[in-house]
Every structure is written in structure tokens, then in C-alpha cells.
Write a protein that holds these residues in place. Structure first.
Motif, mmCIF file in Angstrom:
data_model
loop_
_atom_site.group_PDB
_atom_site.id
_atom_site.type_symbol
_atom_site.label_atom_id
_atom_site.label_comp_id
_atom_site.label_asym_id
_atom_site.label_seq_id
_atom_site.Cartn_x
_atom_site.Cartn_y
_atom_site.Cartn_z
ATOM 1 N N GLU A 28 10.372 44.732 -19.607
ATOM 2 C CA GLU A 28 11.045 43.849 -18.829
ATOM 3 C C GLU A 28 10.562 43.594 -17.472
ATOM 4 O OE1 GLU A 28 15.758 43.185 -17.370
ATOM 5 O OE2 GLU A 28 15.208 45.126 -18.374
ATOM 6 N N VAL A 29 9.675 42.485 -17.362
ATOM 7 C CA VAL A 29 8.781 42.590 -16.192
ATOM 8 C C VAL A 29 9.093 41.171 -15.146
ATOM 9 C CG1 VAL A 29 7.100 43.980 -16.839
ATOM 10 C CG2 VAL A 29 6.759 41.512 -17.134
ATOM 11 N N PHE A 30 8.916 41.282 -14.012
ATOM 12 C CA PHE A 30 9.265 39.975 -13.384
ATOM 13 C C PHE A 30 8.668 40.049 -11.795
ATOM 14 C CE2 PHE A 30 12.516 43.340 -12.740
ATOM 15 C CZ PHE A 30 12.397 43.507 -11.316
ATOM 16 N N GLY A 31 8.615 38.877 -11.087
ATOM 17 C CA GLY A 31 7.791 38.887 -9.942
ATOM 18 C C GLY A 31 7.091 37.648 -9.710
ATOM 19 N N VAL A 32 6.181 37.680 -8.896
ATOM 20 C CA VAL A 32 5.211 36.388 -8.383
ATOM 21 C C VAL A 32 4.254 36.190 -9.686
ATOM 22 C CG1 VAL A 32 3.554 35.475 -6.933
ATOM 23 C CG2 VAL A 32 5.400 37.086 -6.048
ATOM 24 N N THR A 33 4.668 34.822 -10.093
ATOM 25 C CA THR A 33 3.433 34.567 -11.305
ATOM 26 C C THR A 33 2.117 34.454 -10.773
ATOM 27 O OG1 THR A 33 5.401 33.140 -12.060
ATOM 28 C CG2 THR A 33 3.211 33.088 -13.231
ATOM 29 N N PRO A 34 1.206 35.334 -11.449
ATOM 30 C CA PRO A 34 -0.198 35.037 -10.921
ATOM 31 C C PRO A 34 -0.813 33.754 -11.246
ATOM 32 C CG PRO A 34 0.331 37.103 -12.217
ATOM 33 C CD PRO A 34 1.226 36.398 -12.421
ATOM 34 N N ALA A 35 -1.620 33.454 -10.295
ATOM 35 C CA ALA A 35 -2.294 32.061 -10.327
ATOM 36 C C ALA A 35 -3.085 31.824 -11.595
ATOM 37 C CB ALA A 35 -3.272 31.880 -9.295
ATOM 38 N N ILE A 70 -0.160 48.218 -23.513
ATOM 39 C CA ILE A 70 -0.784 46.989 -23.992
ATOM 40 C C ILE A 70 -1.759 47.323 -24.984
ATOM 41 C CG2 ILE A 70 -2.140 45.060 -23.449
ATOM 42 C CD1 ILE A 70 -1.172 45.328 -20.258
ATOM 43 N N LEU A 71 -2.478 48.519 -24.923
ATOM 44 C CA LEU A 71 -3.547 48.906 -25.828
ATOM 45 C C LEU A 71 -2.956 49.799 -26.951
ATOM 46 C CD1 LEU A 71 -6.681 49.045 -23.574
ATOM 47 C CD2 LEU A 71 -5.904 47.095 -24.827
ATOM 48 N N MET A 72 -1.823 50.006 -26.807
ATOM 49 C CA MET A 72 -1.171 50.936 -27.946
ATOM 50 C C MET A 72 -1.534 50.100 -29.319
ATOM 51 S SD MET A 72 1.804 50.121 -30.109
ATOM 52 C CE MET A 72 2.453 48.785 -29.226
ATOM 53 N N LEU A 78 -2.472 42.513 -19.576
ATOM 54 C CA LEU A 78 -3.495 42.682 -18.372
ATOM 55 C C LEU A 78 -3.428 42.047 -17.388
ATOM 56 C CD1 LEU A 78 -6.161 43.720 -20.966
ATOM 57 C CD2 LEU A 78 -4.680 45.212 -20.004
ATOM 58 N N ASP A 79 -3.294 40.329 -17.232
ATOM 59 C CA ASP A 79 -3.274 39.567 -16.367
ATOM 60 C C ASP A 79 -2.219 39.741 -15.380
ATOM 61 O OD1 ASP A 79 -5.743 38.496 -16.943
ATOM 62 O OD2 ASP A 79 -4.877 36.828 -18.082
ATOM 63 N N THR A 80 -0.985 40.110 -15.954
ATOM 64 C CA THR A 80 0.319 40.475 -15.098
ATOM 65 C C THR A 80 0.414 42.120 -14.461
ATOM 66 O OG1 THR A 80 1.401 40.556 -17.110
ATOM 67 C CG2 THR A 80 1.422 38.269 -15.990
ATOM 68 N N ASN A 81 -0.695 42.520 -14.811
ATOM 69 C CA ASN A 81 -0.799 43.965 -14.001
ATOM 70 C C ASN A 81 0.346 44.840 -15.056
ATOM 71 O OD1 ASN A 81 -1.672 45.989 -12.512
ATOM 72 N ND2 ASN A 81 0.124 45.823 -11.164
ATOM 73 N N GLU A 102 6.912 51.897 -14.861
ATOM 74 C CA GLU A 102 7.427 50.746 -13.966
ATOM 75 C C GLU A 102 6.197 50.087 -13.718
ATOM 76 O OE1 GLU A 102 9.527 52.466 -10.624
ATOM 77 O OE2 GLU A 102 11.119 53.420 -11.657
ATOM 78 N N ARG A 103 6.403 48.899 -13.501
ATOM 79 C CA ARG A 103 5.193 47.778 -13.005
ATOM 80 C C ARG A 103 5.350 47.665 -11.532
ATOM 81 N NH1 ARG A 103 5.776 42.445 -12.014
ATOM 82 N NH2 ARG A 103 3.684 41.172 -12.154
ATOM 83 N N ASP A 104 4.284 47.857 -10.834
ATOM 84 C CA ASP A 104 4.095 47.609 -9.390
ATOM 85 C C ASP A 104 4.790 46.281 -8.726
ATOM 86 O OD1 ASP A 104 3.032 50.053 -9.257
ATOM 87 O OD2 ASP A 104 0.862 49.376 -8.978
ATOM 88 N N GLY A 105 4.674 45.564 -9.599
ATOM 89 C CA GLY A 105 5.096 44.053 -9.185
ATOM 90 C C GLY A 105 6.297 43.677 -9.428
#
Length: 299
Positions: A63-70, A260-262, A251-254, A36-39
Motif C-alpha cells: 500500500e504505497v502513495f506519494g508523488v507520482t514519478p515523472a 519486488i524480486l521475491m 522499482l521505478d516507484t522506489n 516502509e517506503r521512503d516516499g
């Protein structure tokens, strides 16, 4: 509705590809890790290792969602809005240096403000270039592309040559393939058209790669070929850590670092200023690691 439809199909694609790779390998089984992703959101990481053919690989769904990082908004030149992203990402590192590395990614991105697009690509990284395999690979991609649009293959093949290019080495990562990004509504092409194309690209992966596994897995090799394989894996690592946009986005979207490094190989080597012998198999492979090669015309 769109995002749930795409995410559901990507999940089924992950399962189908895992089943076909297990059958082709004949020994190793995928291990699943739910995260699970924190965001917001999460994914299913599936990894395979120590098989008859596959040394290490992964078929990942997210499948990730949330606030788009700046920094993502700035990089993509987008207005502030929440995002949703889903996709399947695959990298397979074989045991034998005579079997190529393969990568595929198909993905979908949308924002609450109505922006959406598909992206992805598939490329082949042989340790030793086999012209017959290269022709087979590119012919299959061309046929798939031309089912949807006559301009897709030349456009996306050129895009792959530019994208899968190790700038600091002045060489392509392998023999390329196709790469596409930000495919949205354009002219008479709508969401259904773009999604149908992405489905066909995703469905092509397993039969294409299992054919190459079966064809090459029994070829003889020795210490020199294994040495070269580790050096070529080193180039793969350089691209993924320095240049790959998918790695940076994750990495930028947590995203989950392990997933990711798989894509990195289990082992890789670097030798200072290594130069293959003139007219060797290694030198002949290096000679074709350049943009613009018409693999369909090579004998």
C-alpha cells in the motif's frame, strides 16, 4: 474511502491465501517482513520456503502513495498528481517439476485527480504441460469471468497471451490465464462491479492452486525433469526482469527491492542453444508455448 476499502480487503486476501497454502504444503510456514517506503506507505512481505511442496514462494501486500514519478506519468500518459497503489502479488515455485509455477496479482491504482482503475491477472507456468490441468485451470477462470461479463474471459485470455509472452524467445511463459489492466468505469460497469470481479479472481487463487499441488505432488520425476525445470525457471527469470511491467513499476516507484524480486526462483539454469529431443516430453511442452491455444477444447 475507496482506497481504504480495497486495501483492507487485499490485506485479508493475503492472510487467507497464506493460511490455505500452509495447510496444503503441510510443513513450511510463512515468514513476515513489514517494510516502509521512503516516499509513503509500505507493505507486508510474506515468504515461504523449503516445504513439502513449495520450494520458494511469496504472498505480498503493498500500500504505497506519494508523488507520482515523472517516468510513470510519461509511461502511463497521465497528468501530474499524487498516486495511491495497493495490491497483492503472488509467485510460487514448487520443488517438483511436475507441479506448475503460478503467479497472481490483483491491484488498485488511483490519483488525487480522480483517476482510478483495477488491474491484475493470474497465469500458470507448468514445466510439463498437462492438458487436463490446463483445461481445469482455464475452465475455472472462464467460470469466474462469466459471473461478471461474457466478454471478460475471451478478452482477458487473449490479453494474457500477449502479455505473458517472451518476445526474444518467441514463446509464451506458460499456458497463460487472464490479464487485465486499467479497468475503470465503462458503460454500465462501475467501481463496485470492477471490485467484485477482482475479489472473485483473488479468492479463486488458493483453491485452484492447492488442487494442482495435491494432484501433482506425488508424481515421479528424475534428473532429466529437474534439469528441464531449471531451464524453464530461467525463462521465468528472463520475463520478470526484462518484460514484466509490475517489476518495472515497483522499482521505478522506489519499492522494496527484496519484495519486488521475491518472484525469482531460488535456482535457475541457462544452457547455450539447448534443444530438446524430438517427440520428448520437453519438446511436446515447447510446442504448446504459443498464443491462441484453446485449452478448453484440447483432449
Amino acid at each position: 474511502m475507496r482506497k481504504s476499502e480495497v486495501a483492507s480487503w487485499f490485506k485479508s486476501l493475503q492472510s487467507s491465501i497464506c493460511e490455505q497454502l500452509e495447510a496444503a504444503d503441510g510443513l513450511a510456514k510463512f515468514q513476515e517482513d513489514i517494510w516502509e517506503r521512503d516516499g509513503g506507505g509500505g507493505g507486508r512481505t510474506r515468504v515461504i520456503s523449503n516445504g513439502n511442496v513449495i520450494e520458494k514462494g511469496g504472498v505480498n501486500f503493498s500500500e504505497v502513495f506519494g508523488v507520482t514519478p515523472a517516468n510513470i506519468l510519461e509511461a502511463l500518459k497521465l497528468e501530474a498528481s499524487n498516486f495511491f497503489a495497493t495490491g497483492v502479488s503472488i509467485v510460487i515455485h514448487p520443488i517438483s517439476p511436475m507441479v506448475p509455477i503460478i503467479h497472481m496479482n490483483v491491484r488498485y491504482f488511483e490519483m488525487d485527480n480522480g483517476i482510478w482503475w483495477f488491474g491484475g491477472g493470474i497465469d500458470l507456468t507448468p514445466h510439463y504441460i498437462d492438458h487436463g490441468d490446463a483445461q481445469y485451470f482455464h475452465a475455472a477462470l472462464k467460470d469466474t469471468c462469466e459471473k461478471h461479463h461474457q466478454e471478460y474471459y475471451p478478452r482477458f485470455k487473449s490479453w494474457a497471451d500477449d502479455y505473458f509472452f517472451i518476445k526474444h524467445r518467441n514463446e509464451t511463459r506458460g499456458i497463460g490465464g487472464i490479464f487485465f489492466d486499467r479497468l475503470s468505469e465503462e458503460g454500465d460497469l462501475n467501481f463496485e462491479d470492477r471490485f467484485a470481479f477482482v475479489k472473485d479472481v483473488g479468492s479463486l487463487f488458493a483453491p485452484l492452486y492447492t488442487h494442482l499441488m495435491e494432484k501433482n505432488k506425488h508424481k515421479d520425476y528424475g534428473e532429466q525433469e529437474k534439469k528441464w525445470q531449471l531451464l524453464r525457471r530461467g525463462r521465468y527469470v528472463e520475463f520478470n526482469l526484462v518484460l514484466d511491467k509490475g517489476t518495472k513499476f515497483g522499482l521505478d516507484t522506489n519499492g522494496r527491492t527484496e519484495s519486488i524480486l521475491m518472484s525469482l526462483p531460488p535456482q535457475a539454469n541457462w544452457m547455450y542453444d539447448y534443444q530438446p529431443q524430438t517427440d520428448s516430453k520437453e519438446a511436446n511442452t515447447l510446442a504448446f508455448l504459443k498464443k491462441g491455444v484453446d485449452w478448453l477444447e484440447l483432449n
